[in-house]
Each structure stands twice: as structure tokens, then as C-alpha cells.
Write a protein that holds these residues in place. Sequence first.
Motif, PDB file in Angstrom:
ATOM      1  N   LEU A 175       0.099  20.191  17.972  1.00 23.62           N
ATOM      2  CA  LEU A 175       0.942  19.739  18.674  1.00 23.62           C
ATOM      3  C   LEU A 175       0.243  18.400  19.491  1.00 23.62           C
ATOM      4  N   ASP A 176      -1.216  18.736  19.641  1.00 23.45           N
ATOM      5  CA  ASP A 176      -1.826  17.814  20.369  1.00 23.45           C
ATOM      6  C   ASP A 176      -2.561  16.920  19.272  1.00 23.45           C
ATOM      7  N   GLY A 177      -2.867  17.296  18.033  1.00 21.46           N
ATOM      8  CA  GLY A 177      -3.204  16.413  17.232  1.00 21.46           C
ATOM      9  C   GLY A 177      -1.958  15.465  16.561  1.00 21.46           C
ATOM     10  N   ILE A 178      -0.754  15.975  16.755  1.00 27.84           N
ATOM     11  CA  ILE A 178       0.536  14.977  16.501  1.00 27.84           C
ATOM     12  C   ILE A 178       0.576  13.817  17.670  1.00 27.84           C
ATOM     13  N   SER A 179       0.203  14.181  18.739  1.00 26.75           N
ATOM     14  CA  SER A 179       0.479  13.404  19.966  1.00 26.75           C
ATOM     15  C   SER A 179      -0.532  12.155  19.821  1.00 26.75           C
ATOM     16  N   ILE A 180      -1.790  12.467  19.393  1.00 24.44           N
ATOM     17  CA  ILE A 180      -2.773  11.195  19.169  1.00 24.44           C
ATOM     18  C   ILE A 180      -2.682  10.620  17.888  1.00 24.44           C
ATOM     19  N   GLY A 181      -1.969  11.201  16.879  1.00 24.91           N
ATOM     20  CA  GLY A 181      -1.683  10.625  15.714  1.00 24.91           C
ATOM     21  C   GLY A 181      -3.074  10.897  14.664  1.00 24.91           C
ATOM     22  N   ALA A 182      -3.525  12.047  15.199  1.00 22.48           N
ATOM     23  CA  ALA A 182      -4.737  12.424  14.323  1.00 22.48           C
ATOM     24  C   ALA A 182      -3.954  12.779  12.712  1.00 22.48           C
ATOM     25  N   ARG A 203       7.243  13.909  24.642  1.00 23.05           N
ATOM     26  CA  ARG A 203       6.168  13.761  25.471  1.00 23.05           C
ATOM     27  C   ARG A 203       5.038  13.938  24.724  1.00 23.05           C
ATOM     28  N   TRP A 204       5.061  14.622  23.502  1.00 26.15           N
ATOM     29  CA  TRP A 204       4.138  14.497  22.554  1.00 26.15           C
ATOM     30  C   TRP A 204       4.012  13.723  21.335  1.00 26.15           C
ATOM     31  N   ASN A 205       4.798  12.727  21.559  1.00 30.94           N
ATOM     32  CA  ASN A 205       5.084  11.837  20.412  1.00 30.94           C
ATOM     33  C   ASN A 205       5.452  12.433  19.185  1.00 30.94           C
ATOM     34  N   ALA A 206       6.292  13.547  19.464  1.00 30.93           N
ATOM     35  CA  ALA A 206       6.696  14.259  18.044  1.00 30.93           C
ATOM     36  C   ALA A 206       8.223  14.160  18.169  1.00 30.93           C
ATOM     37  N   GLN A 207       8.711  14.364  16.699  1.00 31.83           N
ATOM     38  CA  GLN A 207       9.804  14.323  16.333  1.00 31.83           C
ATOM     39  C   GLN A 207      10.126  15.540  15.428  1.00 31.83           C
ATOM     40  N   LEU A 208      11.182  16.374  15.562  1.00 33.19           N
ATOM     41  CA  LEU A 208      11.406  17.711  14.731  1.00 33.19           C
ATOM     42  C   LEU A 208      12.018  17.167  13.490  1.00 33.19           C
ATOM     43  N   LEU A 209      11.423  17.981  12.488  1.00 37.91           N
ATOM     44  CA  LEU A 209      11.870  17.489  11.033  1.00 37.91           C
ATOM     45  C   LEU A 209      12.718  18.764  10.597  1.00 37.91           C
ATOM     46  N   MET A 210      12.015  19.915  10.541  1.00 40.11           N
ATOM     47  CA  MET A 210      12.810  20.982   9.982  1.00 40.11           C
ATOM     48  C   MET A 210      12.476  22.436  10.689  1.00 40.11           C
ATOM     49  N   PRO A 217       8.705  24.924  14.132  1.00 45.96           N
ATOM     50  CA  PRO A 217       9.093  24.105  13.524  1.00 45.96           C
ATOM     51  C   PRO A 217       8.187  22.907  12.818  1.00 45.96           C
ATOM     52  N   ILE A 218       8.618  22.170  12.074  1.00 49.04           N
ATOM     53  CA  ILE A 218       7.647  21.071  11.381  1.00 49.04           C
ATOM     54  C   ILE A 218       8.070  19.890  12.276  1.00 49.04           C
ATOM     55  N   VAL A 219       7.133  19.396  12.798  1.00 48.89           N
ATOM     56  CA  VAL A 219       7.134  18.069  13.573  1.00 48.89           C
ATOM     57  C   VAL A 219       6.347  17.019  12.816  1.00 48.89           C
ATOM     58  N   VAL A 220       6.541  15.714  13.264  1.00 45.06           N
ATOM     59  CA  VAL A 220       6.032  14.660  12.636  1.00 45.06           C
ATOM     60  C   VAL A 220       5.807  13.576  13.726  1.00 45.06           C
ATOM     61  N   ASN A 221       4.699  12.913  13.618  1.00 46.42           N
ATOM     62  CA  ASN A 221       4.638  11.876  14.574  1.00 46.42           C
ATOM     63  C   ASN A 221       5.520  10.687  14.625  1.00 46.42           C
ATOM     64  N   MET A 275       0.797  -1.393  -0.094  1.00 41.04           N
ATOM     65  CA  MET A 275      -0.006   0.009   0.006  1.00 41.04           C
ATOM     66  C   MET A 275       0.947   1.236   0.014  1.00 41.04           C
ATOM     67  N   ALA A 276       0.397   2.391  -0.765  1.00 41.74           N
ATOM     68  CA  ALA A 276       1.209   3.551  -0.693  1.00 41.74           C
ATOM     69  C   ALA A 276       1.200   4.062   0.426  1.00 41.74           C
ATOM     70  N   THR A 277       1.906   5.091   0.963  1.00 40.13           N
ATOM     71  CA  THR A 277       1.914   5.863   2.129  1.00 40.13           C
ATOM     72  C   THR A 277       1.361   7.307   1.762  1.00 40.13           C
ATOM     73  N   GLU A 278       0.239   7.669   2.721  1.00 45.50           N
ATOM     74  CA  GLU A 278       0.043   8.988   2.482  1.00 45.50           C
ATOM     75  C   GLU A 278      -0.066   9.643   3.896  1.00 45.50           C
ATOM     76  N   TRP A 279       0.490  10.763   3.937  1.00 42.04           N
ATOM     77  CA  TRP A 279       0.516  11.467   5.239  1.00 42.04           C
ATOM     78  C   TRP A 279      -0.404  12.689   5.149  1.00 42.04           C
ATOM     79  N   ASN A 280      -0.679  13.298   6.246  1.00 36.95           N
ATOM     80  CA  ASN A 280      -1.780  14.444   6.402  1.00 36.95           C
ATOM     81  C   ASN A 280      -0.760  15.446   7.092  1.00 36.95           C
ATOM     82  N   ALA A 281      -0.556  16.798   6.498  1.00 40.38           N
ATOM     83  CA  ALA A 281       0.131  17.822   7.233  1.00 40.38           C
ATOM     84  C   ALA A 281      -0.655  19.029   7.609  1.00 40.38           C
TER      85      ALA A 281
END
Length: 337
Positions: free
Chosen positions: A72-79, A132-139, A234-238, A22-28
Motif C-alpha cells: 500500500l505504501d508503494g502504491i501511495s508513492i507510485g512505485a 489517503r494512499w492514492n489508491a483505488q480499489l479494482l477487485m 483487494p487489488i488496488v491501483v494507483n 507509447m505503449a502503457t506498461e504497469w507493474n503489479a
Amino acid sequence: MTTFVIRAAATAVIFGIAAPAMATEWNASVWGKRREFTEHVEKIAELVKEKTDGEFTINVSYGGLSKPTENLDGISIGAFEMAQICAGYHEDKNPTLTAAELPFLGVKNLREEVAISDALYAHPAVQKDLERWNAQLLMSSPMPQYNLVGRGDPRSTVDAFNGMRVRATGGLGDAFKAVGAVPTSVASNEAYNAMESGVVDTVAFAPHAHLSFRTIDQADWWTENLNPGTVNCPIVVNKDAYAALSDAEREALEGSVDEAIDYYIETYGKLMERWEDVLEEKNIQKVEFSEEELAKFRDATQGIQDEWIAKMDAQGIPGQELLTTIKDALEEERASN
């Protein structure tokens, strides 16, 4: 088991093995509308799609997924898998990032802003803070120095800031508070209404935001050289979404960061070239502060860094170390150019 069932099961297994992954699709999640501030997000989405032949796509949503203050809350829960955040929107959620929002750090251009942000994001205390927010810094989203637009008579001295109601977040808000102003922390997409309704007298933004959020349309004047500081967004990712990427997808994402940042800076440079024309077209009066007035502003904010360090120390965060990391990165960037 009948021959028919056995054959059907075998066929299902065969097709299951042969079926493509399956292709990978992310929402930003970002906000406002497409503008210079979001061009690196658009660019990295374009690059990732190209490098993976469309197998990894990033859909950029302008306000359709979350409020900017809740990304940041949305990132933490994987929304959603990616988001742009601003430290000053929720200082308690990401205290380490506010180091880059302290006033008068001396950053002069976007390349320097990238350098201090990259160094800060690499610090273990910052990474632990975002985890703490299940977040990783990207750029980073390198921002020029903020300046004010205001209505009515220009505020041409620091003393005139006394009692001034200003839309300013984070360290910028602290800086204006130090000279008697009253900072209000409204989200950027609410700044126009706050100015129009008289909730604030002035708004502190970078030029692109004054254009995008139309605060320039209500302005009578603009501070040309106040330059008290900027925000860090910053731009963060789950983290779970990042971990689930294939090696090729991860390489496409990480390998596109520098190119996306270069594109962002190039795009922002074009905006600054036409900024002067915008001020002239709208008949905006430029306010230029004397060196004496700027020194008064800097002097009034001298204690903010010390107060910030003490606040971080009380939370078990190495405030001085983070501030030193920023200053060292600034020196290294200047030495390399």
C-alpha cells in the motif's frame, strides 16, 4: 536560421506527429509464488493485453517490488501501478476494509465473499479511506473461510485454544484471542518459518495458502469446520496511473474484472476438489468441532463486532453502516440465487 536547420526542425516535427503513442506498461506487486490467490491478477493481465493488442501490459511481480506489508505504501508513492494488499497486514492504514475480516459474518462461499467485498468497496467511506494512499480499489480476492493446521496433539475443543500461539491477522486474530489464544501477525510468506521455529503452534490460512507456503508440510492436523472468518485482500491501483489511462485502456481494465474473478473462482474450485487428496496423502488428521464447541466459539466472539464499531466511530468512520452494508449484500446475494 539556415535552410538546413529549418528543414531539420520541420522533419522533427513531422516525425513527432507521426510517431505512435507509447505503449502503457504497469507493474503489479504481489508476493509468494503464482497460486490460486493470484490467478485473477494473472488473468486480468492476459485479458488487458489481448483487448488492447499488446498496447497495455501488466507485469506481475512476486515479491520483486515490495514486501506484502508495504504494498500500500508503494502504491501511495507510485512505485508501481497495481498491488494486492491484505487489510489485516496494516489495520491502521485501511480500517474500513477490516469490516470484511470480522469473525463469523456468515459468508459461506466465494460468490458471497465477492458480493460483500464489492458492496464494501463501493461505500464512500471506504473509497475515502483508500484515497489517503492514492489508491483505488479494482477487485476483490475472494477467500474461503480460514482453518488451522497445527503440530502435536489436535486442538479439538475451544478450551484447548487457551494459550495456543496462532498465526492469525485482523479479525481472525481477535477471534482467537477471545478464546485465550495468542495471535501473532506475521506475513504469510513468513508463516512456515514461524511454525518450524516454534514461534507459533498453529497457522490459520485458506487451503491454497497452506499449500503455497508449505505450512501443510509441518502439520499433524487440520480443523475441518472451524470457519471463523477470512481475510480481505483487494487489488488496488494507483489513482494517478488509472487517471492516465486512455478510455480504451480503462475500458479493457474495468471490463475484464468480472471475467478475471470468474476464472479465479473456477481455479479455486479445482484446488478444493483435490484438497481432500492432499490431506490423505500427507496423513493429516481432520478435526471436526461439534455444534456445541462452535457455539462456544461464536459466543466468545460476540462482542468483537460491537468493539469494532466503537473503534470506527472514534475515528469518524461509520462502522455500523459498513457492517450493515456487508449484511445487506449477503442477503441480496442469497436472494438472487
